[in-house]
Design a protein around this motif. Structure first.
Motif, short mmCIF file in Angstrom:
data_model
loop_
_atom_site.label_atom_id
_atom_site.label_comp_id
_atom_site.label_asym_id
_atom_site.label_seq_id
_atom_site.Cartn_x
_atom_site.Cartn_y
_atom_site.Cartn_z
N SER A 84 35.58 36.59 49.90
CA SER A 84 34.50 37.66 49.58
C SER A 84 34.24 37.13 47.36
N LEU A 88 32.49 43.86 40.05
CA LEU A 88 31.78 43.53 41.15
C LEU A 88 32.20 42.78 42.24
N LEU A 89 33.65 42.54 42.62
CA LEU A 89 34.92 41.94 42.46
C LEU A 89 35.07 43.23 43.11
N TRP A 103 31.40 33.76 39.80
CA TRP A 103 32.45 34.38 38.62
C TRP A 103 34.28 33.17 38.53
N PRO A 158 32.67 35.97 44.52
CA PRO A 158 30.83 35.04 44.57
C PRO A 158 31.55 33.91 43.69
N ASN A 185 33.33 44.17 52.26
CA ASN A 185 34.42 43.98 53.03
C ASN A 185 35.75 44.43 53.88
N LEU A 242 34.62 41.79 37.43
CA LEU A 242 35.95 42.86 38.04
C LEU A 242 34.91 44.09 38.34
N ILE A 261 32.54 44.72 46.28
CA ILE A 261 32.22 43.69 47.06
C ILE A 261 33.17 43.41 48.07
N VAL A 262 34.85 43.60 47.30
CA VAL A 262 36.06 43.90 48.80
C VAL A 262 35.86 44.61 49.25
#
Lengths: 325, 308
Positions: free
Chosen positions: A140, B284-285, A145, A142, B292, B282, B288-289
């Protein structure tokens, strides 16, 4: 066998041909090719003479023939920025990228395989669950990053490894490499780890699935019944059988490592062809972009071809079903 | 599972009649997984923060009058010139990062969602056409799909934005081009199976037009795998947009998505000013997580092979 290889060669040529058509018409339809192929400082006369010299005053199909003849002879134009033939520029940066991709591939196996095999042998243990969670995270996150975080921890906070650049290169058998000195390895460690991250997750999953399957097989039970040590059962009997799919997938993934190196090379200022591509895009150095695309497409086609042919040698069913279809 | 989590999940779904519709069954199966519900709750929080950004942020990062260069590169928790506290610090030109991240989320989510919807529509149209028409049409369409899927997405997107230039519309176009082939391949596979079923034959023998058979009868039965791919691909699209913007070939500075914010902070990272890159990263993370986590569960629920 020969017929199979010939048919695959034919398909490979078709794909490269299709890419030449797409790239050529892409360059010609999107924007004026004259302004892509000359430098901006030229005056009107120079532009006209370049037009004639490049054959851009001719109808489009004649230009296409001209482009293809050049491409076949390995001439894809000159870089505006560097003034050198674009293809030569790409090839001169290729060793650095290949070195990075190969080390990343090595890391994927060295780190991913033991973790995956462990998770496959003890699927219910806490450590295994942690390993699988990390592999999901690896899919997951990127890439860019993670690269930033690696620089922040290992270079800025801890100061262990250099953040950018490549170590001193030495020429061995005509190939430049920075892997012969300890300093070279400190430079490549972070970018290679960054590039390898996705592949480590992939290897963990493949190794785990393969190990779980192999552990139930009769030959493993038999080896255990013979009283072989666990290390020998895992190291020889299981490993032998799970390596085939892993090596195949990694072979196919090598091309995507080269493509993904655009991101990694930019973050870590690694002087490979991915960084060259990005600089070319930012400065609109179109011949270099076209040359990069062609080189990578050829690389992809060659890798696929080699894997296909190797597979048909190892597994006769592949070429038999092909012959029927 | 906490009651709050269940309620949060339930309130987002419209009220349904008592009988078991496929949707009710799907919802029940989905909420069985705590992790997936956590992902859904997190995703809803992120989306509402993004939607409410103009009302819950102290500063509009687009409004240059409210930005003061004297406030640049303040650490988290510092007090800004205007009097409010900047909990996440400020960036290189004095914009409050908390405000910037929420506004950036709007762009990142919009680009991801729009490109996902358009790519799904294009891919479904191509996949259905290929499966229903068959013959040479199918061969040509599927060759194009194969050719595209054999090249890595990041490379195709890079080359496209190199040719097209910067901008929201261009990046959405590039993301659509990268994604449509996945939908086309999956929809064609499902549609090939559906086409041979009796209800299609019945519809055809009623004299319905080809378009009606394809879009009213076959298409609804191909939606399950499309929903699975949409979640996975939207997460991919958001990451890819951030990657392109980070590389400086995606969105321009005037439309700061999360990728642009991270790129702006990169130059300060080596001098230890971590927050400018880390906090947008963070955000962005988490986005996405959270997608998912939901996607994993949706795939398990909709997978016919795993049905009890």
């Amino acid at each position: 066998m020969l017929a199979f290889i010939l048919r695959r060669l034919g398909q490979a040529t078709l794909v490269i041909g299709a890419m030449i058509v797409i790239v050529f018409f892409g360059v010609n339809v999107i924007g004026d090719p004259v302004y892509m192929l000359i430098s901006p400082e030229m005056d009107q006369n120079a532009i006209e003479s370049t037009k004639v010299a490049l054959g851009l005053d001719k109808p489009i199909w004649e230009q296409f023939v001209y482009f293809v003849t050049g491409a076949v002879q390995g001439d894809l134009g000159r870089s505006f920025v560097h003034g050198e033939p674009a293809i030569k520029l790409i090839l001169s940066r290729m060793p650095a990228t290949m070195e990075l991709a190969l080390v990343a591939l090595l890391m994927a196996i060295v780190i991913g395989l033991p973790l995956g095999v462990y998770a496959g042998l003890k699927p219910e243990s806490r450590i295994s669950k942690a390993i699988m969670a990390i592999s999901i995270l690896g899919f997951s996150l990127p890439t860019f990053w993670v690269g930033l975080m690696l620089i922040m921890f290992f270079s800025v906070m801890l100061g262990w490894l250099p953040a950018t650049g490549r170590g001193d290169v030495v020429r061995v058998l005509g190939i430049e490499t920075s892997l012969l000195s300890w300093q070279g390895w400190t430079f490549i460690a972070l970018p290679a780890l960054n590039l390898a991250l996705l592949k480590i997750s992939l290897v963990i999953r493949l190794a785990r699935a393969g190990t779980r399957e192999a552990a139930l097989m009769d030959y493993v039970k038999f080896a255990r019944a013979k009283g072989l040590a666990q290390s020998r059962i895992v190291g020889v009997h299981i490993m032998k059988n799970i390596m085939i799919p892993i090596v195949t997938v990694l072979g196919l993934e090598f091309g995507s490592l080269v493509a993904f190196s655009v991101v990694t090379e930019t973050i870590f200022a690694w002087p490979g062809m991915g960084k060259l591509l990005l600089e070319a895009i930012q400065r609109l150095d179109r011949p270099v972009i076209v040359a990069y695309v062609m080189v990578v497409v050829v690389l992809f086609v060659v890798i696929n071809l080699v894997v296909d042919v190797l597979y048909s040698i190892l597994d006769p069913r592949v070429r038999l079903t092909e012959a029927k279809a | 599972m906490t009651d709050a989590a269940i309620n949060a999940a339930a309130t987002t779904l419209p009220a349904i009649a008592k009988e078991e519709t496929p949707f009710t069954r799907f919802r029940k199966a989905f909420v069985e997984d705590k992790v997936a519900v956590a992902g859904l709750v997190l995703f809803l929080i992120i989306v509402s923060l993004a939607l409410l950004a103009p009302w819950i942020t102290p500063q509009n990062p687009y409004d240059l009058r409210s930005v003061d260069i004297m406030d640049s590169r303040l650490p988290p928790g510092a007090t800004m010139g205007e009097g409010f506290t900047s909990w996440l610090g400020t960036d290189g030109v004095g914009r409050d990062l908390y405000s910037g991240i929420l506004y950036g989320l709007r762009i990142s989510l919009m680009v991801g969602a729009l490109s996902g919807i358009i790519a799904a529509s294009v891919g479904m149209a191509v996949g259905l056409t290929a499966a229903y028409a068959g013959g040479r049409v199918e061969t040509v369409l599927m060759r194009i799909v194969d050719l595209q899927l054999s090249l890595p997405a990041v490379l195709i997107a890079l080359i496209l934005v190199a040719a097209l230039g910067k901008g929201v519309d261009k990046i959405i176009f590039a993301l659509v081009v990268v994604q449509w082939a996945y939908y086309a391949r999956t929809v064609r596979g499902t549609a090939l199976v559906e086409r041979r079923k009796e209800y299609v034959e019945a519809a055809q023998s009623l004299g319905l037009s080809n378009a009606r058979v394809v879009f009213r009868h076959i298409m609804p039965n191909c939606l399950a795998p499309v929903i699975v791919i949409i979640t996975v691909q939207t997460a991919h699209a958001i990451a890819l947009e951030a990657t392109l913007s980070f590389l400086g070939v995606g969105l321009p500075q005037t439309e700061p998505s999360l990728g642009v914010l991270i790129a702006n902070g990169f130059q300060y990272m080596l001098s230890g000013k971590y927050w400018i890159s880390v906090f947008p990263g963070l955000a962005l993370l988490l986005t996405i997580v959270s997608i998912n986590l939901m996607g994993d569960r949706i795939r398990d629920v909709l997978n016919p092979r795993l049905e009890k």
